[in-house]
Design a protein around this motif. Structure first.
Motif, PDB file in Angstrom:
ATOM      1  N   LYS A  29       0.831  -1.204   0.000  1.00  0.00           N
ATOM      2  CA  LYS A  29       0.000   0.000   0.000  1.00  0.00           C
ATOM      3  C   LYS A  29       0.867   1.256   0.000  1.00  0.00           C
ATOM      4  O   LYS A  29       1.816   1.365   0.769  1.00  0.00           O
ATOM      5  CB  LYS A  29      -0.912   0.009   1.229  1.00  0.00           C
ATOM      6  CG  LYS A  29      -1.823   1.242   1.320  1.00  0.00           C
ATOM      7  CD  LYS A  29      -2.753   1.139   2.515  1.00  0.00           C
ATOM      8  CE  LYS A  29      -3.549   2.431   2.693  1.00  0.00           C
ATOM      9  NZ  LYS A  29      -4.351   2.791   1.518  1.00  0.00           N
ATOM     10  N   SER A 179       1.600   9.387  -4.468  1.00  0.00           N
ATOM     11  CA  SER A 179       2.007   8.315  -3.565  1.00  0.00           C
ATOM     12  C   SER A 179       2.193   8.827  -2.134  1.00  0.00           C
ATOM     13  O   SER A 179       1.654   8.259  -1.182  1.00  0.00           O
ATOM     14  CB  SER A 179       3.293   7.667  -4.065  1.00  0.00           C
ATOM     15  OG  SER A 179       3.819   6.761  -3.129  1.00  0.00           O
ATOM     16  N   THR A 185      -1.503   3.884  -4.257  1.00  0.00           N
ATOM     17  CA  THR A 185      -0.569   2.848  -4.676  1.00  0.00           C
ATOM     18  C   THR A 185      -0.486   2.885  -6.194  1.00  0.00           C
ATOM     19  O   THR A 185      -1.512   2.810  -6.872  1.00  0.00           O
ATOM     20  CB  THR A 185      -1.052   1.464  -4.226  1.00  0.00           C
ATOM     21  OG1 THR A 185      -1.218   1.475  -2.810  1.00  0.00           O
ATOM     22  CG2 THR A 185      -0.072   0.383  -4.623  1.00  0.00           C
TER      23      THR A 185
END
Length: 307
Positions: A29, A179, A185
């Motif tokens: 993640k 991100s 992700t």
């Protein structure tokens, strides 16, 4: 560890031939995960299966903790993507295309369109018909459409195709921001190794449909070593003088013109001076380091890199 995307022995056959074979990916993640591989290696096929656009022949895919099946539609609301080339309603404007996409996705944030158009540097062209866009502008609009609903997962197949160097830099900054600041992700493929090297947290090397390496970029950087690269017209004589006069043994002759010296205790100037004084032409001498490109080609050509 629980992964946001995981594949277990993912395989796809076409007419009995495996175009993807037993691929095991582990995407964490919030990370940027880069898929690297030659054209035709299976990268796009893998992405299409993860997006549920293509059914695997065997194996399984887990996305957001759930197994992907033929009826997995709800998870697509939590994902954004560009697979191969983005397709639009060409006679409509950039804004109109994004409005249609938001309606289709059931997303009604009125500020979102202005925000993403600014992010991808298309605000000044929002009223222009997409048929008049360049390839790079269409790629920008594709990314805008992929991120407009603030998805948890962003899957981008060659996202910087058609962009000029400034556009590539802008997208690099955008991906890093998505991100780090938004917690998205990103799974992206690219043939531009230098760009993946600058933004990816993890890379997977795909060859002939098989995942032959999955590694953290930090681990690659730890393996990188500096060296001095020397180009000369007489490598045999140069190698002799480097060993005999400078007492350097940690070097490698790469080809008829190139020597790499891994012992950095002797300054470049002293190496160059010694060779010149012994009538050896030094065409160039530079300090370098191994890059992702070195790592990639070493693996693709049959083995891990050892430095």
């Amino acid at each position: 560890m629980t992964y946001i995307i995981q594949t277990n022995n993912l395989t796809k056959l076409y007419q009995g031939n495996a175009v993807v074979s037993n691929v095991n990916m582990h995407v964490k993640k919030g990370e940027i995960y880069g898929l690297l591989g030659p054209n035709g290696s299976g990268k796009t096929t893998i992405m299409r299966m993860i997006m549920n656009l293509l059914k695997p022949s065997s194996g399984e895919i887990l996305v957001l903790g759930e197994k992907v099946t033929s009826t997995s539609y709800e998870m697509l609301k939590r994902m954004g993507s560009i697979i191969e080339y983005p397709v639009f309603y060409d006679k409509l404007t950039a804004r109109e295309n994004l409005q249609l996409h938001c309606e289709y996705m059931g997303y009604y944030n009125t500020d979102a369109i202005n925000s993403v158009l600014n992010m991808v540097q298309l605000k000044d062209f929002e009223g222009k018909a997409v048929k008049d866009f360049s390839l790079g502008m269409k790629q920008r609009l594709g990314v805008a459409r992929a991120i407009i609903t603030k998805p948890e997962i962003l899957i981008l197949d060659e996202p910087i195709n058609g962009l000029d160097p400034l556009g590539i830099k802008e997208f690099r900054n955008l991906f890093q921001m998505l991100s780090k600041d938004y917690g998205m992700t990103l799974l992206l493929s690219s043939h531009i190794l230098g760009e993946i090297e600058q933004i990816a947290d993890t890379i997977a090397v795909i060859k002939d449909g098989q995942l032959i390496e999955e590694v953290l970029m930090d681990d690659i950087r730890l393996q990188n070593t500096e060296y001095i690269e020397l180009k000369t017209n007489d490598v045999k004589k140069a190698a002799y003088e480097i060993h005999d006069k400078l007492n350097i043994s940690n070097f490698k002759v790469l080809d008829d013109t190139t020597i790499r010296i891994y012992d950095l205790n002797i300054p470049q100037g002293e190496i160059s001076k010694t060779l010149v004084l012994n009538n050896i032409l030094v065409e160039s001498i530079n300090k370098k380091e191994h890059t992702l490109e070195d790592y990639f080609f070493k693996i693709i050509n049959g083995g891990r890199i050892n430095v």
